[in-house]
Scaffold this motif. Sequence first.
Motif, PDB file in Angstrom:
ATOM      1  N   GLN A   1      15.776   1.555  -4.558  1.00  0.00           N
ATOM      2  CA  GLN A   1      16.698   1.333  -5.677  1.00  0.00           C
ATOM      3  C   GLN A   1      16.508   2.440  -6.708  1.00  0.00           C
ATOM      4  O   GLN A   1      15.452   3.080  -6.737  1.00  0.00           O
ATOM      5  CB  GLN A   1      16.355   0.002  -6.372  1.00  0.00           C
ATOM      6  N   PRO A   2      17.505   2.602  -7.588  1.00  0.00           N
ATOM      7  CA  PRO A   2      17.347   3.571  -8.673  1.00  0.00           C
ATOM      8  C   PRO A   2      16.052   3.308  -9.451  1.00  0.00           C
ATOM      9  O   PRO A   2      15.659   2.153  -9.610  1.00  0.00           O
ATOM     10  CB  PRO A   2      18.565   3.315  -9.567  1.00  0.00           C
ATOM     11  N   SER A   3      15.410   4.362  -9.887  1.00  0.00           N
ATOM     12  CA  SER A   3      14.158   4.313 -10.662  1.00  0.00           C
ATOM     13  C   SER A   3      12.921   3.984  -9.840  1.00  0.00           C
ATOM     14  O   SER A   3      11.847   3.799 -10.417  1.00  0.00           O
ATOM     15  CB  SER A   3      14.234   3.335 -11.847  1.00  0.00           C
ATOM     16  N   ASP A   4      13.046   3.892  -8.527  1.00  0.00           N
ATOM     17  CA  ASP A   4      11.838   3.746  -7.708  1.00  0.00           C
ATOM     18  C   ASP A   4      11.097   5.077  -7.699  1.00  0.00           C
ATOM     19  O   ASP A   4      11.728   6.146  -7.680  1.00  0.00           O
ATOM     20  CB  ASP A   4      12.203   3.350  -6.266  1.00  0.00           C
ATOM     21  N   VAL A   5       9.775   4.991  -7.723  1.00  0.00           N
ATOM     22  CA  VAL A   5       8.954   6.202  -7.718  1.00  0.00           C
ATOM     23  C   VAL A   5       7.913   6.105  -6.597  1.00  0.00           C
ATOM     24  O   VAL A   5       7.195   5.110  -6.490  1.00  0.00           O
ATOM     25  CB  VAL A   5       8.233   6.410  -9.071  1.00  0.00           C
ATOM     26  N   ILE A   6       7.883   7.144  -5.777  1.00  0.00           N
ATOM     27  CA  ILE A   6       6.951   7.188  -4.647  1.00  0.00           C
ATOM     28  C   ILE A   6       6.009   8.369  -4.811  1.00  0.00           C
ATOM     29  O   ILE A   6       6.441   9.504  -5.023  1.00  0.00           O
ATOM     30  CB  ILE A   6       7.726   7.325  -3.313  1.00  0.00           C
TER      31      ILE A   6
ATOM     32  N   GLU B   1      12.167  11.277 -17.449  1.00  0.00           N
ATOM     33  CA  GLU B   1      13.630  11.242 -17.303  1.00  0.00           C
ATOM     34  C   GLU B   1      14.014  11.015 -15.856  1.00  0.00           C
ATOM     35  O   GLU B   1      15.017  10.382 -15.555  1.00  0.00           O
ATOM     36  CB  GLU B   1      14.233  12.562 -17.776  1.00  0.00           C
ATOM     37  N   TYR B   2      13.206  11.578 -14.959  1.00  0.00           N
ATOM     38  CA  TYR B   2      13.452  11.388 -13.529  1.00  0.00           C
ATOM     39  C   TYR B   2      12.993  10.007 -13.091  1.00  0.00           C
ATOM     40  O   TYR B   2      13.727   9.279 -12.427  1.00  0.00           O
ATOM     41  CB  TYR B   2      12.737  12.472 -12.715  1.00  0.00           C
ATOM     42  N   PHE B   3      11.759   9.658 -13.487  1.00  0.00           N
ATOM     43  CA  PHE B   3      11.207   8.368 -13.068  1.00  0.00           C
ATOM     44  C   PHE B   3      12.114   7.216 -13.470  1.00  0.00           C
ATOM     45  O   PHE B   3      12.228   6.225 -12.754  1.00  0.00           O
ATOM     46  CB  PHE B   3       9.812   8.140 -13.693  1.00  0.00           C
ATOM     47  N   GLU B   4      12.725   7.349 -14.647  1.00  0.00           N
ATOM     48  CA  GLU B   4      13.545   6.251 -15.163  1.00  0.00           C
ATOM     49  C   GLU B   4      15.033   6.485 -14.904  1.00  0.00           C
ATOM     50  O   GLU B   4      15.878   5.746 -15.389  1.00  0.00           O
ATOM     51  CB  GLU B   4      13.287   6.089 -16.672  1.00  0.00           C
ATOM     52  N   GLY B   5      15.319   7.520 -14.140  1.00  0.00           N
ATOM     53  CA  GLY B   5      16.708   7.897 -13.922  1.00  0.00           C
ATOM     54  C   GLY B   5      17.426   7.038 -12.886  1.00  0.00           C
ATOM     55  O   GLY B   5      16.912   6.026 -12.432  1.00  0.00           O
TER      56      GLY B   5
ATOM     57  N   GLY C   1      18.107   7.761  -9.875  1.00  0.00           N
ATOM     58  CA  GLY C   1      17.775   8.062  -8.496  1.00  0.00           C
ATOM     59  C   GLY C   1      16.363   7.641  -8.136  1.00  0.00           C
ATOM     60  O   GLY C   1      15.675   6.979  -8.906  1.00  0.00           O
ATOM     61  N   VAL C   2      15.967   8.034  -6.929  1.00  0.00           N
ATOM     62  CA  VAL C   2      14.624   7.769  -6.429  1.00  0.00           C
ATOM     63  C   VAL C   2      13.804   9.039  -6.609  1.00  0.00           C
ATOM     64  O   VAL C   2      14.287  10.134  -6.315  1.00  0.00           O
ATOM     65  CB  VAL C   2      14.699   7.424  -4.924  1.00  0.00           C
ATOM     66  N   THR C   3      12.577   8.907  -7.111  1.00  0.00           N
ATOM     67  CA  THR C   3      11.716  10.082  -7.266  1.00  0.00           C
ATOM     68  C   THR C   3      10.593  10.058  -6.247  1.00  0.00           C
ATOM     69  O   THR C   3       9.947   9.027  -6.042  1.00  0.00           O
ATOM     70  CB  THR C   3      11.084  10.126  -8.681  1.00  0.00           C
ATOM     71  N   VAL C   4      10.381  11.202  -5.606  1.00  0.00           N
ATOM     72  CA  VAL C   4       9.272  11.357  -4.673  1.00  0.00           C
ATOM     73  C   VAL C   4       8.411  12.504  -5.192  1.00  0.00           C
ATOM     74  O   VAL C   4       8.920  13.582  -5.484  1.00  0.00           O
ATOM     75  CB  VAL C   4       9.802  11.709  -3.265  1.00  0.00           C
ATOM     76  N   VAL C   5       7.103  12.261  -5.332  1.00  0.00           N
ATOM     77  CA  VAL C   5       6.212  13.278  -5.872  1.00  0.00           C
ATOM     78  C   VAL C   5       5.126  13.632  -4.861  1.00  0.00           C
ATOM     79  O   VAL C   5       4.256  12.799  -4.563  1.00  0.00           O
ATOM     80  CB  VAL C   5       5.518  12.801  -7.176  1.00  0.00           C
ATOM     81  N   GLU C   6       5.180  14.850  -4.313  1.00  0.00           N
ATOM     82  CA  GLU C   6       4.101  15.312  -3.445  1.00  0.00           C
ATOM     83  C   GLU C   6       2.924  15.732  -4.312  1.00  0.00           C
ATOM     84  O   GLU C   6       3.110  16.350  -5.344  1.00  0.00           O
ATOM     85  CB  GLU C   6       4.557  16.502  -2.578  1.00  0.00           C
TER      86      GLU C   6
END
Length: 151
Positions: free
Chosen positions: A26-31, A94-98, A100-105
């Motif tokens: 879902q929007p605002s999911d962070v991985i 801004e990305y985390f709460e945006g 979209g979905v954020t993926v951080v390597e």
Amino acid sequence: MSEYEFISTQTQDTLDFAKRLAALLQPSDVIALEGDLGAGKTTFTKGLALGLDITRTVNSPTFTIIKEYNGKMPLYHMDVYRLSDSSEDLGFDEYFEGSGVTVVEWAHLIEEQLPEEILTIQLRHTGDDTRKIVLQPKGPRYEQLCKELFS
Ligand SMILES: Nc1ncnc2c1ncn2[C@@H]1O[C@H](COP(=O)(O)OP(=O)(O)OP(=O)(O)O)[C@@H](O)[C@H]1O
Ligand SMILES: [Mg+2]
């Protein structure tokens, strides 16, 4: 904290597994993606992108820290490995709460800047083509997500 495991025996397995996860996002999911060089973090992200109907090729954002892709919803792909100052705030929130979905390597490198609730996914080399994928959900949202994914 609960943990979920998936054994991948080839690149395609990792892509397929990530694709299944993408369907639940879902929007605002962070991985947070963790794992050694070549463990498969970018491969996993490619699978997520496929699952989000993103047609552009996802590759390592080597010189840019953040890349944005548009699909069913936006995918913000970050690789913070080369971030020289880990406390530097590039507007991650801004990305985390945006929308979209954020993926951080290499997410642990910016640990202090990560949201409290997050889905950490570790890719571990267990052989040339095999990987153990360990999911560690933090917070009710990701606990629920993992339960669904592994049901
Ligand atoms: N089971 C597997 N799952 C994922 N990748 C695999 C698997 N078996 C082999 N591979 C290969 O391992 C490589 C993983 O590279 P990838 O760029 O995804 O790693 P990475 O963790 O993003 O590395 P980096 O730290 O350099 O960003 C790819 O060439 C992929 O095809
Ligand atoms: Mg990578």
